[in-house]
Design a protein around this motif. Sequence first.
Motif, PDB file in Angstrom:
ATOM      1  N   ALA A  71     -94.323 -75.625 -92.123  1.00 53.39           N
ATOM      2  CA  ALA A  71     -92.856 -75.728 -92.094  1.00 53.39           C
ATOM      3  C   ALA A  71     -92.345 -77.073 -91.585  1.00 53.39           C
TER       4      ALA A  71
ATOM      5  N   SER B 104     -88.279 -78.980 -92.383  1.00 55.15           N
ATOM      6  CA  SER B 104     -87.630 -77.899 -93.137  1.00 55.15           C
ATOM      7  C   SER B 104     -86.134 -77.849 -92.827  1.00 55.15           C
TER       8      SER B 104
ATOM      9  N   TRP C 156     -85.768 -75.770 -96.627  1.00 54.55           N
ATOM     10  CA  TRP C 156     -85.420 -74.519 -95.954  1.00 54.55           C
ATOM     11  C   TRP C 156     -85.293 -73.368 -96.966  1.00 54.55           C
TER      12      TRP C 156
ATOM     13  N   LEU D 102     -88.884 -72.338 -97.474  1.00 58.17           N
ATOM     14  CA  LEU D 102     -89.319 -71.596 -96.292  1.00 58.17           C
ATOM     15  C   LEU D 102     -88.816 -70.157 -96.355  1.00 58.17           C
TER      16      LEU D 102
END
Length: 286
Positions: free
Chosen positions: A16, A22, A28, A31
């Motif tokens: 991440a 991220s 993001w 993620l």
Amino acid sequence: MAAIAFWGLIVIVALAPFPLGSNRPGPWSALAIGVGLVLIGWAAAVLRDSRRVALPWALHWPATAGFAAVLAWLYLQTVPWTPAAWHNPLWSEAASALGEPLRGAVSLSPSDGVTAMMRLITYGAVFWLAMNLGISRRRAAIALWSVVSAGTVYAAYGIAVEFAGNQTILWYQKWAYFDSMTSTFVNRNNFASYTGMALLIAVALLSQKLRDSRQEGEESLAETLDRTLRIGGFLFVIILLLGSAILLIHSRGGLFALIPGIAVLAYGSSRRADGAGTSRHVVFGI
């Protein structure tokens, strides 16, 4: 399925920080998708065996309910069917200027609110999965070592870039914090928080190793130092590297956040040494 979900979570958490911490729309979103897939895998395992749920509702309902309340309030800020008196006044001003009705909301930018909600749900899902998948001592140890290992790699990379004189973040030219080390992060405070977390875990692992290897009776300072280097020499090097990275980040906020973390860790270690540790202390990360 649960084992796959656990290792998937380990890989996602370790990777991440790589794409700019991220902290950009693409990373993001990726993620969120990755964590969502792991959550689906864990849910499938729970459907096959309900014992996969590690903690009963009675132990975590206050925290879960509080988290749900925050999400509910975030959601209410993004929808148009809330009372008009709640809506941001700029919506009515924009409607007057455009000469047409607009569907207002509490938030001036509902799409940003939805994004913030998505990110918060992602972080909450990581916590939930870690709580349920890391209940065994073996998995908990793997998870802790993975955070320390990843933090050490990012710190080492940052130090290498810093001493090479490069003003880059990965393959991008830096556009902020030119005088600070940020590794793969953009914001130095975020990197300091991440590195501080890895440092605290490394100190906790070293403390546990030393506590488990402690012999009965008093030992001299030389014996203590010898045992520290023999048992935890590798961790000691990691702690020095992570500590050096925090100093090179030049983040006062990250440093000040680390101090109470160390204090809580020291308190928890003393409680455990006195035999006074309880499950409540584990909840607070002690």
